[in-house]
Every structure is written in C-alpha cells, then in structure tokens.
Write an enzyme that holds these catalytic residues in place. Structure first.
Site, PDB file in Angstrom:
ATOM      1  N   ASP A  45     -10.929   1.986  -3.433  1.00  0.00           N
ATOM      2  CA  ASP A  45     -11.500   1.511  -2.163  1.00  0.00           C
ATOM      3  C   ASP A  45     -13.017   1.427  -2.276  1.00  0.00           C
ATOM      4  OD1 ASP A  45      -9.115   1.190  -0.912  1.00  0.00           O
ATOM      5  OD2 ASP A  45      -9.190   3.047   0.240  1.00  0.00           O
ATOM      6  N   ASP A  63       0.829  -1.207   0.000  1.00  0.00           N
ATOM      7  CA  ASP A  63       0.000   0.000   0.000  1.00  0.00           C
ATOM      8  C   ASP A  63       0.868   1.263   0.000  1.00  0.00           C
ATOM      9  OD1 ASP A  63      -2.363   1.438   0.086  1.00  0.00           O
ATOM     10  OD2 ASP A  63      -3.222   0.226   1.693  1.00  0.00           O
TER      11      ASP A  63
HETATM   12  C1  GLA Z   1      -5.937   1.586   2.353  1.00  0.00           C
HETATM   13  C2  GLA Z   1      -6.376   0.487   1.419  1.00  0.00           C
HETATM   14  C3  GLA Z   1      -7.345  -0.443   2.102  1.00  0.00           C
HETATM   15  C4  GLA Z   1      -6.737  -0.986   3.377  1.00  0.00           C
HETATM   16  C5  GLA Z   1      -6.271   0.159   4.272  1.00  0.00           C
HETATM   17  C6  GLA Z   1      -5.499  -0.342   5.471  1.00  0.00           C
HETATM   18  O1  GLA Z   1      -6.972   2.480   2.593  1.00  0.00           O
HETATM   19  O2  GLA Z   1      -6.908   1.016   0.244  1.00  0.00           O
HETATM   20  O3  GLA Z   1      -7.700  -1.517   1.255  1.00  0.00           O
HETATM   21  O4  GLA Z   1      -5.667  -1.845   3.085  1.00  0.00           O
HETATM   22  O5  GLA Z   1      -5.439   1.051   3.551  1.00  0.00           O
HETATM   23  O6  GLA Z   1      -5.119   0.678   6.305  1.00  0.00           O
END
Ligand code: GLA
Length: 730
Positions: free
Chosen positions: A545, A477
């Site tokens: 997301d 991420d």
């Molecule tokens: C981001 C990602 C999510 C998740 C969160 C974890 O927002 O897009 O899918 O992994 O981080 O903190």
C-alpha cells in the site's frame, strides 16, 4: 548389485530409457537431475536410503556423477545428514522433513527407495517421481522434482499416503529437503510490516537452525515473505557467485528451516508450517504438499532473477506472456465516498488520461449495513442502492461508451461483524466458539475449509461476471490475518490451516476454469499474498500500500529478485512529496496504473502523464516480457538504476532515480548497461520529460559494446531526480 535393478519397477525401466542412472559403487545407484546449467545428484545407498549427494554446476560427462559420492564423503556415522527426505523417530537426530504418528501410536519412520519414474512433459519440462516406503508400516512418500531445463528452475513437492488400519497424523510434512555444501552460507531474507514490505536482511548462517516462517493463516506475509536467497562461499553479486533462490508456493503458514549441520553442510527443509497443524490423514487419501520452487545460479543474482522471472511468465502467472491493462483506480481519489455522478466523471477521466481500464475499489456494496467505511458491509455483496442506484451494469455501460474497460474490487473471503452475512451464517466464520472475537481491520475470515463457504465465495465473483459479461478486471483483496484460528466445520482442527488454503485454491481453480484469462490483481492489505501458490491464479500482485515513490524504488527492487515486472501493479498516487514525473517514472517499472484525481492535475502534468502512457506502450514489450538488469543498487548508491531489454535486444529502457538528497548526490560516473547486443548500434536519448523541459543528455548513437563497457551517465541529480533513457536499436 545395482540397486536400480534390484528394486526396479516398470516405471524405473521407463526412466532408464530417458534418464541415465549410474552405479556409484558395488552397492549404490546415483540419479542425476539435470537442467541446462545445473545438476542435483541423488543416491540410493546400500541401506536403500535416498540421499542428495550434489547440487551444483552440471558436468559435461554424465557418467562422472557416480564419482561424486566418492569425493564428497558425506557418509557420517548416522548416514542421514544429507537425506533427500529426512525422517524421524529412528536414528536421525537432526531436523526432519517428515514426522508422523502411525495408527498404532508409534512415531518412527524409515523411508526406503522403491522405484523412480522419469516423465518428459515437453522439450523443457520433466518430472522425476521417486517412490519411498517404510519397511514396517504401510506408509509411503513420493518425492517429485519437476525441472524446467532452460530456466534452471525446479519445483519440488511430496505426496504422502498410507494404508494403515486407522488414521495417521502428519506432524511435519515438508515439500522439499535439499542438501548443499560450501565453505560458508550467506542468507538474504526479508522482514516487514504493513507498508514496509520486503526489507532485506543479510547474515551468515552458522551452525544450528535459522527458521523463516509465518503463522498468519489467511496469507503468507505481513512480517516475513516466503522468499529468500542463499549465496554459497561468499555473498553473490549481480553477475558473480553461486546463489540459490527459494520460494514456497503457498498462501498460508510456511516454514523454511536452514540448518548448518555438524558436517558443515546446509540442510534446507521447506514446506507448509506444521505449527498447530497436525494433519489427520485417512487411509488411501493422498496428501500433496505445496510446491517449493528454487533456482541455482552460478553467475550471481541477476541470472537467478532472470531465470525465475522467465519461468514465472512461461509457466506460473496467468497470461504471463500476454499484455497488461493500464488503469485508473478510484481508491485514493474517493475512498468510500462516491456515487454514480462521481464515478461517471472518473470514467471520463480514464479516457482523458489514456488508460485502458477504470477500477472501482472498495465501497460499492451493502445496504442494511452500507459499506461507507471499513466497519460494515463486508460479506454483503449486493450493490449499494443509495450510492449506485443504477447498478454495476450501468457503470460497465458508461465505461464502454467512453471506450474504456471496467474492473471491480472484491474481498470475498472476509466478513464484518456488522453485516447480514455475519447475522445469517455465524457457522461460516473462523473464530473461537468460547472466546471473545478479535478483529483486524474490523473484520473476520470466512471458513474456506468448508465447501459451502467455498461455493459462496465462488458465487460472489461468478455472479459479477454473469451479470456483467463485459467486466474486464478483478482486484481480489484479503486484509485480515487469522486470529482465533478455529473452524466450526472441521472435525480435526489440526487440518484447518491446510484445508483453508486448499479451499481458497479450489475456489480459484473453479474461477479460472470458467474465466481463464480475465486479469485479476492479488492484493492483501498491501503485499501479504505475493507468493507463487496464489500467483498461479492471478495476472498481477499489489506489492505494497506504500506508493511513495522513493520507498517504491526500494520495495520494487527487492521484489524484482523473485518476480517478473509485468506482475507488479504499480500505481501512481499522491503519497509523498515527489512530483508526478518521479511517481510515474517509478510506476512504469512494472504494470502501470494511476490512483490520482485526474481533474486536479495541472495542464502540464496531464500532458506529461498522457505522454508517459505512450512511452510506456512503446517500451512495454521490454518491461513486460524482456530481460531485467539491476545496474545500481539504491542501498549502496545515490542513484538507483535498472534496465529492461526486449528479447530481440532491439529496444531497451533504463530507469534511474535519485534516492539520496545529500549535497551533490547523483550519478557522477557512467553506468554500464547490460543485456545489449555488442555489435549493434543503439540510439540513446532521454524520454518522459515534463513538457517544456529539455534534457541535459544529447541524443547520440553508440554500439552495444560501448554502452556495456563505457556506459552512459544519466545525469541524475537534484532537479533531475528521475531520468528515463530510451535505447532504440538502429
Ligand atoms: C486494502 C488495499 C487497498 C484498498 C483497500 C480498500 O487496504 O490494499 O488498495 O483496496 O484495501 O479497502
């Protein structure tokens, strides 16, 4: 005299053997670059300038390319609109591709053709490198055109070097400078925000410059991704019209200028953004720009997409021709609130559901500052002893006992101010030394332009693999943008943005050298890093997301123009109000995963999901590696429809969704399929039904010709909001 001969080198001779060049007139030479359907024609003029005189459908007779400049009449009074790499500081007055400050402070540059070299890398891939030099300064640029013949794809980049007495500053350094001519130009580009990725906008380009760019530092996108398409003469349809797709392979700041010039030509200049990035270049060091990848289709958007998707699977995305793992993720099921017992139960659920892998998300690390929410712990990659006293190793073991694989989330480029890493290494952090810190998601970015920090980031991921050899998946991420862009490491701050992304790629290069095939998902607070620069290291990306399924139909649809389905990580979650069938049917259009509480599913929902995984396996070859056909656009129809056909044209699947809830909205007419074999018989039936539900469509056999000419009505309507049609060859 033929310029090629006048300025030939050994390299050019090699080229002459493999790539024909032609004399256009007494003073100039043309260099055609061909793919299966198209040609780019470059010309060396009598002033030794290199220009682009044609980009379009290929001619049957190569020698005719030399006649192109005679009819296109591109020579204007200053002779540079169609430059193959436009310089500045002399008589160009339009947007340059390159702008430099020489060691003596002078800002002028004139690049002249020296030689070119053609290398056939294999039956499909060739590289043409053209060397250009300034006649006054010891400064040179090599333009590289790597073509993928069967895919009609070109990757273009530049390599800049000098041997001046002191450093030279590069103020602009584009990857590619294209020139196309048409009556009109129709741009489709995208904007967005968190959870609103890939919102398209269409406009006609008028005279002047339209710039697509970003200045986020650590990733390419949150407001605007580095992809676009330009239709020539009229907006292209799925199967008609000429359209050019472009994508900058760079996970940082990008800039794409589209300039309709005074002669009505389109000058396209694409590269890393030069915003706050004047790059100081030492003598003898080669500065390689990112690659700009593009494809031209003469048969509309569908063909352009399939070309790019096929190229990406073959040449760019890690293991693009291999399989993908279905998974169960715990992010929305638990967020940060989990422990050994909860995860053990989820590992069992992974098996019950029938997915291949369990993915442990954020929250498993940090002790002095436990990662119990997004305010603390980022940077401290030690297992949290309170939540997971038995370590990651134990979870990998329990996964194995349940016959599923185990994957884990990391965000190794970032740091929370509440962390031991922040306390120990303030000099590793991107922030202004004399101004207050400014956070996105309570975190800051580590300075990856610093090799020590690169080692740290490599070490975080490497240690996980070394300690857990069975670790089977990484979700990488990158949530924060770069505010207060300042590197404590850099002498020349102008080098920072470039060296950050290069530092990131160097870490990923090292990881891929050691772990070449392990699946890794690229996430960036949603789809912030969906670009081919990063995807070179990853098997898949996280599009957004936003997993609400109607939103997803639109988001995935737009990504599908540029990226192959097997790279799109689509997770079934509890976002929105749609039933599990709709959510799963939508997620099946790419790489399927689940992020739901399996234990809370009703028996019929669980049975449906288990059955859907079986359907997915049956059609995965078509979805992952087959050809994709967009049949009905959700923006202009009540029902969206898209289908995937495997390469043998034997197995296909058609996905249909209701995207409008007005009275009697639905699919009222048959939808014509595409990509089938005309004379082959196919059995057509609805699949992925909820247990106990019958289809309104009777299974029947039709010829490919029938299905592509008359079509089939999936009977999408209220109560049948998502309909999957299996098309099985007989
Ligand atoms: C981001 C990602 C999510 C998740 C969160 C974890 O927002 O897009 O899918 O992994 O981080 O903190």
């Amino acid at each position: 005299m033929n310029l090629l001969l006048r300025y030939s080198s050994r390299a050019a001779v090699i080229c002459m053997l493999a790539l024909k060049t032609f004399t256009a007139d007494a003073q100039s030479t043309v260099i055609p670059i061909e793919t299966k359907n198209n040609a780019i024609v470059l010309r060396v003029g009598d002033d030794k300038r290199l220009s682009m005189v044609y980009f379009g459908g290929k001619l049957a007779n190569q020698s005719e390319y030399s006649a192109v400049p005679k009819v296109t009449k591109l020579d204007r009074y200053d002779n540079v609109y169609n430059s193959a790499y436009t310089t500045s500081g002399t008589h160009n007055l339009l947007e340059p591709a390159i702008e430099v400050t020489h060691a003596d402070g002078n800002k002028s540059l004139e690049l002249q053709y020296v030689s070119h070299k053609f290398t056939k890398l294999n039956d499909d891939v060739s590289l043409l490198s053209i060397n250009l030099k300034d006649s006054l300064y010891n400064f040179e640029v090599t333009l590289n055109y790597q073509t993928y013949f069967n895919e009609n794809v070109t990757e273009q980049w530049s390599v800049i070097t000098h041997h001046e007495k002191k450093d030279v500053v590069l103020n602009k350094y584009a990857s590619a400078n294209l020139y196309v001519q048409a009556d009109s130009y129709w741009l489709k580009h995208y904007h967005g925000e968190w959870a609103q990725e890939m919102r398209p906008e269409d406009e006609q380009l008028n005279h002047g410059i339209k710039t697509l760019d970003s200045k986020l530092g650590s990733r390419a996108d949150i407001f605007q991704p580095p992809v676009f398409m330009v239709s020539l003469n009229k907006p292209a349809g799925e199967d008609d019209g000429q359209v050019l797709y472009g994508n900058l392979e760079w996970s940082g700041n990008f800039r794409i200028d589209l300039e309709v010039d005074p002669a009505n030509g389109l000058r396209l200049i694409a590269g890393a953004n030069n915003y706050a990035a004047n790059y100081t270049l030492k003598a003898g060091v080669a500065f390689e720009t990112p690659k700009f990848v593009y494809t031209l289709s003469n048969k509309g958007k569908g063909e352009a997409s399939r070309n790019l998707q096929s190229w990406a699977r073959k040449y760019k995305i890690v293991d693009g021709q291999g399989p993908r793992l279905t998974l169960l993720n715990n992010w929305e099921a638990t967020y940060f609130d989990f422990n050994d017992a909860k995860l053990t139960a989820l590992l069992k659920d992974t098996k019950t559901l029938g997915t291949d892998l369990f993915l442990l998300d954020d929250g498993w690390f940090g002790n002095k500052y436990p990662r119990n929410d997004d305010h603390a712990g980022l940077g401290d990659w030690q297992v949290n002893k309170a939540k997971l006293p038995n370590g990651i190793g134990n979870l990998v073991k329990v996964a194995k006992e349940n016959s599923v694989k185990f994957g884990i989330w990391v965000e190794p480029e970032m740091v929370n101010p509440k962390s031991e890493l922040y306390e120990k290494h303030p000099d590793w952090i991107v922030k202004q030394p004399n101004r207050p810190e400014f956070y996105m998601r309570n975190q800051l970015v580590l300075d990856l332009s610093n090799p020590t920090v690169q080692n740290f980031v490599f070490g975080v991921v490497d240690k996980l693999f070394v300690e857990n050899p069975d670790l089977a998946y990484i979700k990488w991420d990158c949530n924060a943008l770069m505010y207060n862009a300042y590197s404590p490491y850099q002498k020349n701050q102008g080098n920072f943005y470039t060296d950050y992304v290069r530092g990131l790629y160097s870490v990923l290069d090292r990881l891929r050298a050691k772990y070449p095939k392990v699946p890794m998902m690229l996430c960036s607070g949603g789809g912030g890093r969906v670009d081919y620069g990063a995807l070179k290291y990853f098997t898949e990306y996280w599009p957004s997301d936003n997993t609400e399924p109607i939103e997803r139909v639109f988001i995935q649809w737009e990504y599908s123009y540029f990226y192959p389905a097997l790279a799109s990580s689509n997770h079934v979650t509890d976002w929105g109000k749609q039933p599990i069938k709709f959510r799963t049917d939508v997620a099946m259009m790419g790489k399927l995963g689940f992020d739901i509480v399996v234990s809370k599913l009703k028996p019929e929902e669980l049975a449906y999901a288990q059955g859907a995984l079986k359907t997915y396996k049956e059609f995965s070859e078509a979805i992952w590696h087959g050809d994709q056909y967009r049949l009905q656009d959700p923006r202009t129809n009540d029902a969206a429809s898209i289908m995937y056909v495997d390469s043998a044209k034997n197995n296909a699947i058609m996905f249909n969704y209701l995207v409008n809830n007005r009275y009697q909205a639905g699919s009222h007419l048959p939808i014509k399929m595409k990509g089938l074999q005309e004379d082959k018989q196919y059995e057509v039936s609805e699949v992925n039904l909820m247990p106990g539900h019958n289809s309104s469509i009777a299974a029947a056999t039709y010829s490919g010709k029938f299905l592509m000419t008359v079509g089939l009505n999936p009977d999408v309507r209220d109560g049948r909001n998502s309909v999957l049609i299996a098309v099985r060859g007989k």
